[in-house]
Design a protein around this motif. Sequence first.
Motif, PDB file in Angstrom:
ATOM      1  N   ASN A  10     -14.391 -11.371  21.492  1.00  0.00           N
ATOM      2  CA  ASN A  10     -13.791 -11.256  22.823  1.00  0.00           C
ATOM      3  C   ASN A  10     -12.731 -10.163  22.821  1.00  0.00           C
ATOM      4  OD1 ASN A  10     -15.314 -13.393  23.571  1.00  0.00           O
ATOM      5  ND2 ASN A  10     -13.690 -14.889  23.387  1.00  0.00           N
ATOM      6  N   ARG A  11     -12.602  -9.473  23.938  1.00  0.00           N
ATOM      7  CA  ARG A  11     -11.549  -8.474  24.099  1.00  0.00           C
ATOM      8  C   ARG A  11     -10.598  -8.959  25.176  1.00  0.00           C
ATOM      9  NH1 ARG A  11     -12.616  -3.543  21.735  1.00  0.00           N
ATOM     10  NH2 ARG A  11     -14.718  -3.344  21.006  1.00  0.00           N
ATOM     11  N   TRP A  12      -9.394  -8.454  25.120  1.00  0.00           N
ATOM     12  CA  TRP A  12      -8.424  -8.833  26.140  1.00  0.00           C
ATOM     13  C   TRP A  12      -8.078  -7.622  26.983  1.00  0.00           C
ATOM     14  CZ3 TRP A  12      -3.736 -10.437  22.662  1.00  0.00           C
ATOM     15  CH2 TRP A  12      -3.371  -9.369  21.871  1.00  0.00           C
ATOM     16  N   SER A  19      -1.196 -13.333  30.416  1.00  0.00           N
ATOM     17  CA  SER A  19      -2.617 -13.081  30.550  1.00  0.00           C
ATOM     18  C   SER A  19      -3.386 -14.143  29.772  1.00  0.00           C
ATOM     19  CB  SER A  19      -2.971 -11.699  30.000  1.00  0.00           C
ATOM     20  OG  SER A  19      -4.376 -11.534  30.005  1.00  0.00           O
ATOM     21  N   PRO A  20      -3.957 -15.107  30.476  1.00  0.00           N
ATOM     22  CA  PRO A  20      -4.638 -16.203  29.784  1.00  0.00           C
ATOM     23  C   PRO A  20      -5.982 -15.809  29.179  1.00  0.00           C
ATOM     24  CG  PRO A  20      -4.891 -16.448  32.136  1.00  0.00           C
ATOM     25  CD  PRO A  20      -3.971 -15.264  31.916  1.00  0.00           C
ATOM     26  N   SER A  21      -6.403 -14.550  29.339  1.00  0.00           N
ATOM     27  CA  SER A  21      -7.732 -14.157  28.885  1.00  0.00           C
ATOM     28  C   SER A  21      -7.920 -14.264  27.378  1.00  0.00           C
ATOM     29  CB  SER A  21      -8.052 -12.733  29.348  1.00  0.00           C
ATOM     30  OG  SER A  21      -7.150 -11.828  28.763  1.00  0.00           O
ATOM     31  N   VAL A  22      -6.855 -14.198  26.596  1.00  0.00           N
ATOM     32  CA  VAL A  22      -7.011 -14.255  25.146  1.00  0.00           C
ATOM     33  C   VAL A  22      -6.432 -15.534  24.550  1.00  0.00           C
ATOM     34  CG1 VAL A  22      -4.907 -13.002  24.553  1.00  0.00           C
ATOM     35  CG2 VAL A  22      -6.867 -12.889  23.056  1.00  0.00           C
ATOM     36  N   ILE A  23      -5.410 -16.087  25.166  1.00  0.00           N
ATOM     37  CA  ILE A  23      -4.797 -17.309  24.651  1.00  0.00           C
ATOM     38  C   ILE A  23      -5.832 -18.431  24.728  1.00  0.00           C
ATOM     39  CG2 ILE A  23      -2.985 -19.029  24.997  1.00  0.00           C
ATOM     40  CD1 ILE A  23      -1.255 -16.716  26.110  1.00  0.00           C
ATOM     41  N   GLY A  24      -5.999 -19.121  23.627  1.00  0.00           N
ATOM     42  CA  GLY A  24      -6.991 -20.188  23.546  1.00  0.00           C
ATOM     43  C   GLY A  24      -8.331 -19.732  23.007  1.00  0.00           C
ATOM     44  N   THR A  25      -8.481 -18.422  22.796  1.00  0.00           N
ATOM     45  CA  THR A  25      -9.725 -17.911  22.242  1.00  0.00           C
ATOM     46  C   THR A  25      -9.872 -18.386  20.802  1.00  0.00           C
ATOM     47  OG1 THR A  25      -9.581 -15.927  23.616  1.00  0.00           O
ATOM     48  CG2 THR A  25     -11.032 -15.821  21.702  1.00  0.00           C
ATOM     49  N   SER A  26     -11.004 -18.988  20.513  1.00  0.00           N
ATOM     50  CA  SER A  26     -11.266 -19.494  19.169  1.00  0.00           C
ATOM     51  C   SER A  26     -12.412 -18.736  18.541  1.00  0.00           C
ATOM     52  CB  SER A  26     -11.640 -20.976  19.216  1.00  0.00           C
ATOM     53  OG  SER A  26     -10.568 -21.740  19.684  1.00  0.00           O
ATOM     54  N   VAL A 126       0.535 -15.103  22.946  1.00  0.00           N
ATOM     55  CA  VAL A 126       0.675 -13.649  22.973  1.00  0.00           C
ATOM     56  C   VAL A 126       1.911 -13.356  23.809  1.00  0.00           C
ATOM     57  CG1 VAL A 126      -0.382 -11.452  23.636  1.00  0.00           C
ATOM     58  CG2 VAL A 126      -1.831 -13.350  22.895  1.00  0.00           C
ATOM     59  N   TYR A 127       2.804 -12.526  23.290  1.00  0.00           N
ATOM     60  CA  TYR A 127       4.005 -12.186  24.048  1.00  0.00           C
ATOM     61  C   TYR A 127       4.541 -10.840  23.580  1.00  0.00           C
ATOM     62  CZ  TYR A 127       6.117 -14.273  19.863  1.00  0.00           C
ATOM     63  OH  TYR A 127       6.445 -14.592  18.573  1.00  0.00           O
ATOM     64  N   THR A 128       5.443 -10.282  24.378  1.00  0.00           N
ATOM     65  CA  THR A 128       6.025  -8.985  24.056  1.00  0.00           C
ATOM     66  C   THR A 128       7.533  -9.108  23.887  1.00  0.00           C
ATOM     67  OG1 THR A 128       6.340  -8.377  26.372  1.00  0.00           O
ATOM     68  CG2 THR A 128       4.238  -7.751  25.367  1.00  0.00           C
ATOM     69  N   GLY A 168      -7.990  -2.528  25.017  1.00  0.00           N
ATOM     70  CA  GLY A 168      -8.696  -3.649  25.605  1.00  0.00           C
ATOM     71  C   GLY A 168      -9.905  -3.225  26.379  1.00  0.00           C
ATOM     72  N   GLY A 169     -10.201  -3.962  27.412  1.00  0.00           N
ATOM     73  CA  GLY A 169     -11.418  -3.767  28.176  1.00  0.00           C
ATOM     74  C   GLY A 169     -12.377  -4.896  27.900  1.00  0.00           C
ATOM     75  N   GLU A 170     -13.485  -4.862  28.534  1.00  0.00           N
ATOM     76  CA  GLU A 170     -14.479  -5.924  28.361  1.00  0.00           C
ATOM     77  C   GLU A 170     -15.331  -5.654  27.139  1.00  0.00           C
ATOM     78  OE1 GLU A 170     -12.882  -8.107  30.972  1.00  0.00           O
ATOM     79  OE2 GLU A 170     -14.803  -8.773  30.180  1.00  0.00           O
TER      80      GLU A 170
END
Length: 171
Positions: A10-12, A19-26, A126-128, A168-170
Amino acid sequence: MTVISRPCRNRWRSHRADSPSVIGTSGPPVTMTVERGRLRLFAKATGQTDPVYVDLDAARAGGHPDLPVPPTFLYGIDLEVPDPFEWITSLGVDLNTVLHATQTFTYHRQAYAGDELTAHSTIADVYTKKGGALEFVERRTRITRGETPIADLAQTVVIRVTGGEERGGEA
């Protein structure tokens, strides 16, 4: 050693914590059978002086059924894949910008030579910081023997963001 599968691809789109797109990715679980020879080499490499880590008779005399897994050995289970850093590079991150920040271990039960252990890893946060100049990715891994929890591991990596880069990107 048996590797059941490889980490996810998966990419973010954004490395921001919101951005919940990556958090929780297993990633898929990784399984290995712990071998005595590897435990002995690891114990030697890490300076373990207690004979229970290298001598089966000493381990049994100490009340263990086999050689116990030395501290921090479990971290290596996630490295038992063809590309152990794919979990971070698949997110569009250049490894030249990554630093290891933290690593923690919470042990629940002792593991031993002969055990088949499985690592289940998930990106937990993920945080900055520093105005976006540094991005942090926290990965948590649960190590199990069957359904029995053996340990929980956490690691954080820091990504140095240089001016104007967009990753990133899809997939």
